[in-house]
Design a protein around this motif. Structure first.
Motif, PDB file in Angstrom:
ATOM      1  N   VAL A 141       0.846  -1.198   0.000  1.00 31.03           N
ATOM      2  CA  VAL A 141       0.000   0.000   0.000  1.00 31.03           C
ATOM      3  C   VAL A 141       0.883   1.250   0.000  1.00 31.03           C
ATOM      4  O   VAL A 141       0.630   2.218  -0.722  1.00 31.03           O
ATOM      5  N   LEU A 142       1.923   1.215   0.797  1.00 30.82           N
ATOM      6  CA  LEU A 142       2.861   2.330   0.904  1.00 30.82           C
ATOM      7  C   LEU A 142       3.532   2.618  -0.447  1.00 30.82           C
ATOM      8  O   LEU A 142       3.795   3.773  -0.786  1.00 30.82           O
ATOM      9  N   MET A 143       3.790   1.568  -1.208  1.00 30.99           N
ATOM     10  CA  MET A 143       4.467   1.702  -2.501  1.00 30.99           C
ATOM     11  C   MET A 143       3.694   2.578  -3.482  1.00 30.99           C
ATOM     12  O   MET A 143       4.283   3.265  -4.314  1.00 30.99           O
ATOM     13  N   GLY A 144       2.382   2.541  -3.397  1.00 30.99           N
ATOM     14  CA  GLY A 144       1.561   3.278  -4.351  1.00 30.99           C
ATOM     15  C   GLY A 144       1.353   4.741  -4.021  1.00 30.99           C
ATOM     16  O   GLY A 144       0.757   5.478  -4.802  1.00 30.99           O
ATOM     17  N   MET A 145       1.860   5.175  -2.884  1.00 29.61           N
ATOM     18  CA  MET A 145       1.636   6.559  -2.447  1.00 29.61           C
ATOM     19  C   MET A 145       2.656   7.525  -3.026  1.00 29.61           C
ATOM     20  O   MET A 145       3.805   7.144  -3.279  1.00 29.61           O
ATOM     21  N   PRO A 146       2.284   8.784  -3.201  1.00 23.08           N
ATOM     22  CA  PRO A 146       3.263   9.809  -3.565  1.00 23.08           C
ATOM     23  C   PRO A 146       4.321   9.923  -2.471  1.00 23.08           C
ATOM     24  O   PRO A 146       4.042   9.664  -1.291  1.00 23.08           O
ATOM     25  N   ASP A 147       5.521  10.340  -2.847  1.00 23.24           N
ATOM     26  CA  ASP A 147       6.642  10.395  -1.903  1.00 23.24           C
ATOM     27  C   ASP A 147       6.328  11.203  -0.652  1.00 23.24           C
ATOM     28  O   ASP A 147       6.646  10.796   0.464  1.00 23.24           O
ATOM     29  N   GLU A 148       5.682  12.365  -0.837  1.00 22.16           N
ATOM     30  CA  GLU A 148       5.459  13.251   0.305  1.00 22.16           C
ATOM     31  C   GLU A 148       4.497  12.643   1.321  1.00 22.16           C
ATOM     32  O   GLU A 148       4.669  12.799   2.540  1.00 22.16           O
ATOM     33  N   ILE A 149       3.491  11.915   0.846  1.00 18.39           N
ATOM     34  CA  ILE A 149       2.537  11.270   1.754  1.00 18.39           C
ATOM     35  C   ILE A 149       3.220  10.117   2.483  1.00 18.39           C
ATOM     36  O   ILE A 149       3.054   9.936   3.693  1.00 18.39           O
ATOM     37  N   ARG A 150       3.998   9.345   1.750  1.00 19.32           N
ATOM     38  CA  ARG A 150       4.716   8.210   2.341  1.00 19.32           C
ATOM     39  C   ARG A 150       5.656   8.666   3.454  1.00 19.32           C
ATOM     40  O   ARG A 150       5.677   8.089   4.551  1.00 19.32           O
ATOM     41  N   LYS A 151       6.408   9.714   3.188  1.00 19.26           N
ATOM     42  CA  LYS A 151       7.354  10.224   4.179  1.00 19.26           C
ATOM     43  C   LYS A 151       6.636  10.766   5.409  1.00 19.26           C
ATOM     44  O   LYS A 151       7.074  10.547   6.547  1.00 19.26           O
ATOM     45  N   GLU A 152       5.532  11.485   5.185  1.00 19.48           N
ATOM     46  CA  GLU A 152       4.782  12.062   6.313  1.00 19.48           C
ATOM     47  C   GLU A 152       4.246  10.972   7.224  1.00 19.48           C
ATOM     48  O   GLU A 152       4.314  11.077   8.454  1.00 19.48           O
ATOM     49  N   ILE A 153       3.735   9.889   6.636  1.00 17.91           N
ATOM     50  CA  ILE A 153       3.174   8.790   7.425  1.00 17.91           C
ATOM     51  C   ILE A 153       4.262   8.084   8.226  1.00 17.91           C
ATOM     52  O   ILE A 153       4.103   7.819   9.419  1.00 17.91           O
ATOM     53  N   LEU A 154       5.373   7.788   7.578  1.00 15.28           N
ATOM     54  CA  LEU A 154       6.444   7.030   8.236  1.00 15.28           C
ATOM     55  C   LEU A 154       7.137   7.826   9.342  1.00 15.28           C
ATOM     56  O   LEU A 154       7.645   7.243  10.305  1.00 15.28           O
ATOM     57  N   LYS A 155       7.135   9.147   9.208  1.00 18.04           N
ATOM     58  CA  LYS A 155       7.844   9.981  10.185  1.00 18.04           C
ATOM     59  C   LYS A 155       6.906  10.667  11.164  1.00 18.04           C
ATOM     60  O   LYS A 155       7.320  11.510  11.962  1.00 18.04           O
TER      61      LYS A 155
END
Length: 251
Positions: free
Chosen positions: A147-161
């Motif tokens: 699921v994480l793979m399909g996200m835009p970079d900025e959304i992925r980074k915000e969620i993980l951090k």
């Protein structure tokens, strides 16, 4: 138009309280909720009593703490039943499970995690336990990472951090930067594999399914015990996952 002037403060607070509950904090006391909300106990108590009386929250008599009520399951089933992609994917997932002999899980991003919206259980004697409505972490295991793979970079980074990541096993990676790098590498092949990062001895192979026009991020994964996944089986499963993805996207 500024819609904030029409907000109902009590309803807003009730919703915020419901959002405090998650897989790490399944039960919360009045004092804990009051502290997290930064609201006086008397105000929180009135909201809790209302939510409890309507079945949205229940009180554990042993711990004297509140937890989410069964009524939420009724609403979630209504939402899940109306998902077109779930209906489209179901026959494809049944075929995929029959061909691979493993459990197939369809997940969708929701509130910081990946929620299972459909599952086909393996017919083999050893099964991987999951259920519709279950939340999977995004950072650990191919089911969430897909699921994480399909996200835009900025959304992925915000969620993980957003907050410290939970470690489930010794193989769980909790460094956001390393996970971001792992996901970026996996995107090149359009699939990701995890071994024992959530449950020991369990292999998961996941692939992202993107509906970018609706900002919907989903993942299709196959899970099973590690001993059933040799190199040949993994290659076969990846090929079948990619075929299934095409079928689902075509509708």
């Amino acid at each position: 138009m500024d819609r904030s002037e029409y907000y109902n403060q009590s309803i807003k607070r009730a919703i915020q309280i419901m959002h405090l509950f998650n897989s790490q904090e399944k039960e919360l006391s009045l004092a804990e909720i009051s502290r997290k909300m930064d609201i006086h106990k008397s105000i929180v108590y009135r909201i809790l009593i209302t939510l409890e009386s309507e079945g949205w929250l229940v009180k554990n008599p042993e711990t004297n703490k509140y937890m989410l009520g069964i009524k939420l399951l009724l609403l979630s089933s209504v939402v899940l039943d109306d998902l077109v992609v779930r209906k489209t994917a179901l026959p494809i997932m049944k075929k995929l499970s029959a061909e691979t002999g493993e459990t197939v899980v369809l997940t969708m991003y929701s509130d910081g995690g990946a929620i299972c919206i459909e599952k086909i259980e393996s017919d083999n004697s050893i099964k991987i336990t999951s259920q519709v409505g279950k939340f999977f972490p995004l950072h650990a295991g191919a089911t969430g990472l897909a699921v994480l793979m399909g996200m835009p970079d900025e959304i992925r980074k915000e969620i993980l951090k957003r907050k410290p990541l939970e470690k489930f096993t010794e193989k769980t990676e909790i460094d956001p930067d390393k996970i971001i790098k792992l996901v970026e590498e996996a995107k090149k092949d359009d699939y990701i594999i995890s071994v024992g990062s959530v449950d020991p001895g369990v292999v998961a192979i996941g692939i992202p399914i993107n509906f970018t026009q609706g900002n919907i991020f989903m993942g299709l994964s196959i899970t099973g015990p590690e001993y059933r996944f040799d190199e040949k089986k993994i290659s076969f499963v990846v090929d079948e996952l990619k075929k299934a993805k095409k079928e689902i996207l075509l509708g």
